[in-house]
Design an enzyme around this catalytic site. Sequence first.
Site, PDB file in Angstrom:
ATOM      1  CB  CYS A 192      -8.557 -82.436 -17.672  1.00  0.00           C
ATOM      2  SG  CYS A 192      -7.154 -83.244 -18.474  1.00  0.00           S
ATOM      3  CG  HIS A 210      -8.077 -77.591 -13.863  1.00  0.00           C
ATOM      4  ND1 HIS A 210      -8.595 -78.869 -13.924  1.00  0.00           N
ATOM      5  CD2 HIS A 210      -7.214 -77.492 -14.921  1.00  0.00           C
ATOM      6  CE1 HIS A 210      -8.084 -79.513 -14.962  1.00  0.00           C
ATOM      7  NE2 HIS A 210      -7.236 -78.700 -15.583  1.00  0.00           N
ATOM      8  CD  GLU A 231      -8.159 -72.896 -11.655  1.00  0.00           C
ATOM      9  OE1 GLU A 231      -9.130 -73.383 -11.047  1.00  0.00           O
ATOM     10  OE2 GLU A 231      -7.110 -73.542 -11.885  1.00  0.00           O
ATOM     11  CE  LYS A 266      -6.249 -81.495 -11.952  1.00  0.00           C
ATOM     12  NZ  LYS A 266      -7.334 -80.650 -11.387  1.00  0.00           N
ATOM     13  CG  HIS A 272      -4.285 -83.601 -14.378  1.00  0.00           C
ATOM     14  ND1 HIS A 272      -5.626 -83.876 -14.170  1.00  0.00           N
ATOM     15  CD2 HIS A 272      -4.252 -82.711 -15.414  1.00  0.00           C
ATOM     16  CE1 HIS A 272      -6.351 -83.200 -15.038  1.00  0.00           C
ATOM     17  NE2 HIS A 272      -5.541 -82.489 -15.806  1.00  0.00           N
ATOM     18  CG  PHE A 305      -5.790 -80.720 -23.831  1.00  0.00           C
ATOM     19  CD1 PHE A 305      -5.342 -79.828 -22.883  1.00  0.00           C
ATOM     20  CD2 PHE A 305      -4.875 -81.621 -24.357  1.00  0.00           C
ATOM     21  CE1 PHE A 305      -4.019 -79.818 -22.455  1.00  0.00           C
ATOM     22  CE2 PHE A 305      -3.555 -81.636 -23.949  1.00  0.00           C
ATOM     23  CZ  PHE A 305      -3.120 -80.733 -22.994  1.00  0.00           C
TER      24      PHE A 305
END
Length: 415
Positions: free
Chosen positions: A163, A303, A314, A334, A339, A400
Site C-alpha cells: 500500500c 495513511h 501512525e 481514505k 483504501h 504490508f
Amino acid sequence: MKRVVITGLGALSPLGNNVNDTWESLINGKSGAAPITKFDSSKFKTKFAAELKGFDPLEFIDKNEAKRYDAYTQYALVAVAEAVKQAGIDFETLNRNRIGVIWGSGNGGIQTFQEQLMEFAKGDGTPRFSPFFIPKMIVDIASGVISIKYGLRGVNFTTVSACATSNTALIDAFNYIKWGKADMIITGGSEAAINESSVGGFNASRALSTLNDSPATASRPFDISRDGFVMGEGAGAIILESLESALGRNATILAEVAGGGMAADAYHLTGTHPEGEGAFLGMKEALADAGIEPKDIDYLNVHATSTSQGDTSELKAVERVFGIKPNMQISATKSSTGHLLGAAGAIEAIACIKAIIHGIIPPTINTVNVEPEFADKFEFTLGKAQQREVNYAMSNTFGFGGHIATAIFKKFNQS
C-alpha cells in the site's frame, strides 16, 4: 540537483471518474463505499467496497485493445490520458528518449489470475489458458503499455511496496528527474482488486471492516469504533518534469515535489510497528530531503486506513516528529475513497496537490470519537472541509511488509 514540478493530474476513483469529480466529492464529504456489485458477496464477512461508479472502459479504450488488458491496466491508461491532456503534452515535439514511466500496483492483474485459474479448475485438467494471461497478469505491464502508447523510451519500471506502492513510484520518479536522468516521467498507480480472492484474503487476515449495515460510514480513521479498512479501486496519474522542461514548453505548473522519504518498520508481516518506528523515519527523511522543518508542514494526509493498530502507531510517529499541537491540519481521505491499496498514494498525492492549489483541506468523514490519547494533541479536520493556505503538504503511505513511503509537495514559486 534539478527542481521537479507537477504539470498534470489524472484520477479514476470511487468518488469520480476524473480529477475534478473526485476532488469535489472529497471536499464535500461524500463516501465511495457501497455494497459490492462485482461478485456475489453474500457469503463473505465483508459485503461492501468502494467500487468505481458508471465506468465503462470502452468509452476510453478500443474493444479489441481492452481485451488484452486487465482492469488495472485499463484504469492506468484512463488516468494517464487525463493527466497528459491537462499537462498539454505534445510528445512529438519532445525527446521521448528522456521521458519515462514509473508506475505502481500492489496486485497487478489479480482479477485475470483468479479468472484463469477458476476456468482451469472447472475443466478436465487440460490447460486452456489465454495467450494474454501472462501479459494481463504481470504487475509491470501497465508501465510498459503506457510507454508503448506514447512512444516513451526513457526509464521504465514498476514499483511494488504493497500500500506504499504509488508513493514509492512517485519518489523514484522525483529522484530520477532530480538527478538529471530524465526530463519527464509519468508516475502513479492503479489497482483493481475487488474480487473474491482479495476480499476473502483480507477478511481472513481480519483487516477489512465488516460494518455491512452502513458501508458509507465504515471507514472511520482514528475513531474508537473503527473495525478495519474499506477496499477501493482505481488509479491516479501524475506528470512530473524538470522545471526546465516545464518552462521550455510553457506548461502550467500546478505544484512542486519538495522531497520524499522511504524506510521500513522491520517488525511484522502485516502489522505496523507499535511505536511507528518506520513511519517516524520516513517522515524525518522526507523533511530532510525537502530541506524544511516539521513546522513548515501545513497539511498532513495520513495513511490512516481505519485499523486499530495502524492508526495508533501512525499518530505516535506523528507526535514524535511534530510534537503536540503542531500548526497543521490532519485528515485521512481514505474515509471517503476507501483504501486503493497500491494506488492509494497516487490518489492521496492528488488530494495534497489540490489542497495546495485551492487552499482547502479535505475532511476525514465518519470519525466522531477520536482515540482519547490523541484527541487533543492534533488539529483533525473532521466532517467538513476547511479553508487554509497550504504551502507544504505531506502524504504518508505504509504497506504490508513494513514498507514506508512519505512524499512532500509544495506550492510552486519560480524563484
